[in-house]
Design an enzyme around this catalytic site. Structure first.
Site, PDB file in Angstrom:
ATOM      1  N   GLU A   1      39.952 -37.493 -10.205  1.00 53.83           N
ATOM      2  CA  GLU A   1      39.202 -36.261 -10.469  1.00 53.83           C
ATOM      3  C   GLU A   1      39.234 -36.027 -11.967  1.00 53.83           C
ATOM      4  O   GLU A   1      40.322 -35.902 -12.559  1.00 53.83           O
ATOM      5  CB  GLU A   1      39.802 -35.058  -9.733  1.00 53.83           C
TER       6      GLU A   1
ATOM      7  N   GLU B   1      46.432 -33.754  -4.282  1.00 49.45           N
ATOM      8  CA  GLU B   1      47.114 -32.660  -4.994  1.00 49.45           C
ATOM      9  C   GLU B   1      48.221 -32.040  -4.143  1.00 49.45           C
ATOM     10  O   GLU B   1      48.225 -30.826  -3.884  1.00 49.45           O
ATOM     11  CB  GLU B   1      46.103 -31.606  -5.479  1.00 49.45           C
TER      12      GLU B   1
END
Ligand code: AHR
Length: 508
Positions: free
Chosen positions: A307, A176
């Site tokens: 995820e 991220e």
């Protein structure tokens, strides 16, 4: 009950192989996932090997866990791997600033993780630190893990008690980077990904599948930037080999980030909102894949959904930074519908990792902090029911006839979701009935093959909110399903309200 709902399946038209790695998992240093979940320490009364809980290992082996991503998540970009090697009592401590601001003692580090993977018989997916680490640090970690000779890092590993290198097939280049991994622009990150990947080397017989940190949900321009950065006139196939996959993350909730909804106390409307949002994964995968197709029409670069899953408000009375939540039948159907999409896009989705394996978010396993009791969640059972899809050839399923739908927040949600695969003369059909109140019957219109035998299993519960606890560990478990019969077109299957059904076919 609908009577003219058909699922048309051509048994003789196998598509892309469904990688077993889409049934992958994720374990972060977050709350009680590692500590108390996987790792209880050697002195624990809970049976363990080297501090690793053996009941957790057994449960995950039963669902054939193919890979495990570690150490994060956001934690990965704060993690300095050399703090987690050597004698445990001499390892430096750090603050886990993302997750509860607790002190991490680094007692679970590289050797413990690789030992865990060996016990699980799962491939390690190590996520490197781009946000606060260095190129050298990442390069040395890969050398430490995978090099067999007397290089400096291999020698250090030996001094720490491990002679043989490990196989590490998957490596993530940060996490991220658009958020907790450094707040970067896509443009900045794409250059860093190429730079870091240069030093993630294949040592000896170990080949690393490098995964560039990808988009948040529908940020298609992030994927576009990463894919465009692979363009290379001199490379075979016209793409550089800087990374073999790009990731994306998507979480399902019924509310908004500041009030995500409750895991077990929800209304029928929230049930449908959740399942509509889960279904949104289809649009996300389709559109990210379309962006990738432009740059990579041969589909050599993978999309890794590393995820995904439900994210609810934390359970009352637990640390808000630990992300502990219960898991109901609703979570199970979120999982089953995600898998329908991953199966359909098996040509592009090479891996997926539900967040997270034990005690965090949409977990497979919950452990009681006091008694240590272990509970398998409804989501666990979907993974178990789907093991037949691992490495099987995807079969297209066309729903036809009277497909039940519902208008949810202005969007039409089909209330039946399906997918299928074939392997070794067998086929497995997955059928989710998202209807909160109505049963449906579906005809499996089977073409291009003969069925020699069949059986079915069903996962459901007395209520939408049904879940398992230490006191009632089997409130939601799969049982044999007798609502299946032969039909002129193949088979007819009853889908109870709010249920997940798998049909196993033996092909003649
Ligand atoms: O899974 C919990 C967190 O969600 C991860 O650490 C992060 O990558 C994501 O935002």
């Amino acid at each position: 009950m609908t009577t003219d709902l058909r699922a048309v399946i051509n048994l003789d038209l196998p598509g892309a192989t469904i990688s077993r790695h889409i049934y992958g998992h994720f374990a972060e240093h977050l709350g009680r996932c590692i500590y108390g979940g996987f790792f209880v320490g050697e002195d624990s009364p809970i049976p363990n090997e080297g501090g690793i809980r053996l009941d957790v290992v057994d449960a995950l082996r039963a669902i054939r866990i193919p890979n495990l991503r570690w150490p994060g998540g956001c934690f990965a970009d704060d993690y300095h791997w050399k703090d987690g090697i050597g004698p445990r009592d001499q390892r430096p401590r750090m603050v886990n600033s993302h997750w509860g601001d607790v002190v991490e003692d680094n007692s679970f580090g590289t050797h413990e993780f690789l030992h865990l993977c060996e016990l699980l018989n799962a491939d390690p997916y190590v996520n490197g630190n781009v946000g606060s680490g260095t190129v050298r640090e990442m390069s040395e970690w890969v050398e430490y893990l995978t090099r067999g000779d007397d290089s400096p890092m291999a020698a250090l590993r030996r001094r720490n008690g491990r002679d043989e290198p490990w196989k590490v097939p998957f490596f993530g280049i940060g996490n991220e980077p658009w958020g907790c991994g450094g707040n970067m622009t896509a443009d900045h990150y794409k250059d860093l990904a190429r730079q870091y990947s240069t030093y993630i080397r294949d040592h000896g017989g170990n080949t690393v599948y490098k995964i560039a940190a990808g988009a948040n949900s529908d940020d298609y321009s992030w994927t576009e930037t990463l894919m465009a950065s692979l363009a290379c006139n001199d490379c075979s196939g016209g793409l550089s080999k800087s990374f073999q996959a790009v990731s994306m993350h998507y979480y399902t909730m019924s509310g908004a980030w500041d009030d995500k909804g409750d895991a077990t106390r929800f209304t029928e409307d929230e049930w449908y909102t959740t399942l509509r949002r889960a279904r949104h994964i289809e649009e996300l995968v389709r559109r990210h894949s379309a962006v990738m197709d432009v740059h990579d029409p041969q589909r050599t670069v993978g999309l890794v959904v590393d995820e995904w899953g439900t994210w609810w408000n934390v359970e009352e009375g637990t640390n808000p930074g630990f992300l502990y939540q219960q898991n109901t039948l609703r979570d199970a159907l979120v999982a089953s519908t995600h898998f329908d999409v991953f199966h359909a896009f098996a040509h592009r989705v090479t891996m997926a990792n539900i967040a997270q394996t034990v005690n965090v978010l949409q977990a497979m396993i919950l452990t009681d902090p006091d008694s240590g009791a272990l509970v398998l969640t409804p989501t666990y059972h979907v993974f178990e029911m789907n093991t037949g899809h691992h490495d099987a050839a995807s079969l297209e399923v066309a729903l036809a006839g009277d497909v039940p739908t519902r208008d949810v927040d202005g969007t039409v949600l089909p209330l039946v979701s399906a997918s299928a695969s074939t392997k070794d003369g067998n086929a497995l059909v997955s059928l989710s009935n998202l209807d909160a109140a109505q049963a449906h019957t579906v005809v499996l219109d089977l073409r291009g093959g003969q069925v020699a035998g069949f059986s079915a299993r069903v996962l459901t519960g007395g209520a939408l909110q049904a879940h398992n606890t230490p006191d009632r560990p089997t409130a939601v478990v799969p049982v044999s399903h007798d609502g299946i019969r032969t039909h002129a077109r193949g088979l007819e299957v009853d889908l109870p309200a709010h249920s997940y059904v798998t049909v196993s076919l033996e092909l003649a």
